[in-house]
Design a protein around this motif. Structure first.
Motif, short mmCIF file in Angstrom:
data_model
loop_
_atom_site.label_atom_id
_atom_site.label_comp_id
_atom_site.label_asym_id
_atom_site.label_seq_id
_atom_site.Cartn_x
_atom_site.Cartn_y
_atom_site.Cartn_z
N SER A 1 -10.80 -0.11 6.35
CA SER A 1 -11.88 0.76 6.82
C SER A 1 -11.54 2.24 6.70
CB SER A 1 -12.21 0.44 8.29
OG SER A 1 -11.13 0.78 9.14
N SER A 2 -10.28 2.53 6.38
CA SER A 2 -9.86 3.92 6.20
C SER A 2 -9.96 4.30 4.72
CB SER A 2 -8.41 4.08 6.70
OG SER A 2 -7.51 3.42 5.82
N THR A 3 -9.43 5.46 4.42
CA THR A 3 -9.45 5.93 3.02
C THR A 3 -8.15 5.59 2.30
OG1 THR A 3 -8.63 8.09 3.76
CG2 THR A 3 -11.02 7.81 3.58
N MET A 4 -7.36 4.70 2.88
CA MET A 4 -6.08 4.35 2.27
C MET A 4 -6.28 3.72 0.89
SD MET A 4 -3.17 1.64 3.59
CE MET A 4 -2.91 2.52 5.11
N PRO A 5 -5.56 4.18 -0.12
CA PRO A 5 -5.65 3.55 -1.44
C PRO A 5 -5.14 2.11 -1.41
CG PRO A 5 -4.57 5.70 -1.56
CD PRO A 5 -4.66 5.34 -0.11
N TYR A 6 -5.73 1.26 -2.22
CA TYR A 6 -5.33 -0.14 -2.23
C TYR A 6 -3.87 -0.31 -2.62
CZ TYR A 6 -4.63 -4.90 -3.74
OH TYR A 6 -4.13 -6.16 -3.90
N SER A 7 -3.39 0.48 -3.56
CA SER A 7 -2.00 0.35 -4.03
C SER A 7 -1.02 0.58 -2.89
CB SER A 7 -1.73 1.33 -5.17
OG SER A 7 -1.97 2.66 -4.75
N ALA B 1 2.78 -1.83 1.13
CA ALA B 1 3.20 -1.97 2.53
C ALA B 1 3.01 -3.40 3.02
CB ALA B 1 2.40 -1.00 3.41
N CYS B 2 1.90 -3.99 2.63
CA CYS B 2 1.59 -5.36 3.03
C CYS B 2 2.60 -6.34 2.45
CB CYS B 2 0.18 -5.70 2.55
SG CYS B 2 -0.26 -7.43 2.72
N GLY B 3 2.99 -6.14 1.20
CA GLY B 3 3.96 -7.03 0.56
C GLY B 3 5.31 -7.00 1.26
N ILE B 4 5.80 -5.79 1.54
CA ILE B 4 7.09 -5.65 2.22
C ILE B 4 7.03 -6.25 3.63
CG2 ILE B 4 8.76 -4.00 3.15
CD1 ILE B 4 7.98 -2.14 0.82
N ALA B 5 5.96 -5.92 4.36
CA ALA B 5 5.82 -6.40 5.73
C ALA B 5 5.69 -7.92 5.78
CB ALA B 5 4.61 -5.75 6.39
N SER B 6 4.99 -8.51 4.82
CA SER B 6 4.81 -9.96 4.79
C SER B 6 6.15 -10.67 4.62
CB SER B 6 3.87 -10.35 3.65
OG SER B 6 2.57 -9.84 3.86
N VAL B 7 6.99 -10.15 3.75
CA VAL B 7 8.31 -10.75 3.52
C VAL B 7 9.18 -10.61 4.77
CG1 VAL B 7 10.44 -10.59 2.19
CG2 VAL B 7 8.24 -10.43 1.03
N ALA C 1 -4.59 -4.70 8.65
CA ALA C 1 -5.21 -4.78 7.32
C ALA C 1 -6.65 -4.32 7.35
CB ALA C 1 -5.12 -6.22 6.80
N ALA C 2 -7.41 -4.74 8.35
CA ALA C 2 -8.82 -4.33 8.46
C ALA C 2 -8.92 -2.83 8.71
CB ALA C 2 -9.51 -5.11 9.57
N TYR D 1 -1.82 3.73 13.50
CA TYR D 1 -0.66 3.35 12.69
C TYR D 1 -0.95 3.50 11.19
CZ TYR D 1 2.47 1.51 16.29
OH TYR D 1 3.34 1.40 17.35
N VAL D 2 -2.11 3.04 10.75
CA VAL D 2 -2.38 3.07 9.30
C VAL D 2 -2.61 4.49 8.80
CG1 VAL D 2 -3.33 0.74 9.30
CG2 VAL D 2 -4.88 2.69 9.55
N SER D 3 -2.85 5.41 9.71
CA SER D 3 -3.01 6.80 9.28
C SER D 3 -1.65 7.51 9.20
CB SER D 3 -3.92 7.56 10.26
OG SER D 3 -3.32 7.63 11.55
N GLY D 4 -0.59 6.79 9.55
CA GLY D 4 0.75 7.38 9.54
C GLY D 4 1.47 7.19 8.22
N ARG D 5 2.77 7.27 8.27
CA ARG D 5 3.61 7.15 7.09
C ARG D 5 3.71 5.71 6.62
NH1 ARG D 5 8.66 11.29 8.41
NH2 ARG D 5 7.38 13.18 8.63
N PHE D 6 4.25 5.55 5.43
CA PHE D 6 4.34 4.23 4.79
C PHE D 6 5.09 3.23 5.67
CE2 PHE D 6 6.36 1.21 1.86
CZ PHE D 6 5.25 0.78 1.15
N TRP D 7 6.25 3.61 6.18
CA TRP D 7 7.05 2.69 6.98
C TRP D 7 6.42 2.43 8.35
CZ3 TRP D 7 10.39 -0.33 4.83
CH2 TRP D 7 10.98 0.05 3.62
N THR D 8 5.59 3.36 8.80
CA THR D 8 4.88 3.15 10.06
C THR D 8 3.88 2.01 9.92
OG1 THR D 8 5.08 5.51 10.55
CG2 THR D 8 3.48 4.26 11.84
N ILE D 9 3.25 1.93 8.76
CA ILE D 9 2.29 0.86 8.48
C ILE D 9 3.01 -0.49 8.46
CG2 ILE D 9 0.62 -0.02 6.80
CD1 ILE D 9 0.34 2.93 5.85
N ILE D 10 4.18 -0.52 7.84
CA ILE D 10 4.97 -1.75 7.79
C ILE D 10 5.36 -2.18 9.20
CG2 ILE D 10 7.16 -2.76 7.01
CD1 ILE D 10 6.94 -0.95 4.54
#
Length: 202
Positions: A135-141, A146-152, A130-131, A108-117
């Motif tokens: 562990s991937s090469t995903m940029p923190y930003s 994605a984390c902020g939107i998903a959390s809400v 999140a882990a 999932y985290v290797s997919g698109r932005f909305w896929t991560i959400i």
């Protein structure tokens, strides 16, 4: 049992600050690496929402609190993943919690932005997202957005849902617990009897 729970929730409604602290902790622990797979935080959040359901402003505050807690928990998981990198997948913790879930989260985290959400909202998978991102090469930003939107979204779903239908769920549990347990006992007993009979014939 349900009557006792109702009494506790009524008393809790008089201690808003304590209830909100519990919401924050439940959301953070649920989102942290693996904890949500063992101890889902939604149960505590739904109960807190029922306790606060009489006042709309408190429900809004609970949504914000749960979202902050989930955001913090996600960052704990991200930090662990970033620190251990690809080695995280070989740890005893991941093996106990489920390699399949871990691999699914990585996909999932290797997919698109909305896929991560979306992955952050899926039961059984979200606690690994999140882990896996760390562990991937995903940029923190990208992770933080994605984390902020998903959390809400997650907080709104469980807090508002709990406040809206939580009391009805308690009523349903109160009325149908005994019949449900009776049916379950009959099913289990029937299966045990069938297995025993099969062994005797063998």
């Amino acid at each position: 049992m349900i009557d006792l729970l109702r009494t506790i929730l009524e008393q809790a409604s008089a201690h808003v600050a304590l209830v909100l602290v519990c919401v924050l902790l439940a959301a953070a622990m649920d989102a942290a690496l693996g904890i949500g797979a063992i101890l889902p935080g939604e149960t505590g959040i739904v109960l807190a929402a029922i306790a606060l359901s009489d006042r709309a402003e408190l429900i809004a505050l609970a949504v914000a609190t749960a979202a902050v807690g989930a955001f913090i928990g996600d960052h704990i998981g991200f930090a662990v993943g970033r620190g251990l990198g690809s080695q995280l997948g070989d740890t005893r913790v991941i093996r106990r919690l489920g390699i399949h879930r871990w691999n699914t989260a990585r996909q999932y985290v290797s997919g698109r932005f909305w896929t991560i959400i979306l992955a952050r909202l899926l039961p059984g998978i979200r606690t690994f997202v999140a882990a896996a991102a760390g562990s991937s090469t995903m940029p923190y930003s990208r992770f933080a957005a994605a984390c902020g939107i998903a959390s809400v979204l997650w907080a709104t779903l469980w807090v508002v849902g709990g406040a809206t239908i939580g009391t009805a769920l308690l009523d349903a549990v109160e009325h149908y617990t005994l019949p449900t347990l009776t049916v379950l006992a009959v099913v289990v007993a029937s299966r045990l009897f069938a297995r025993r009979r099969k062994k005797v014939h063998l």
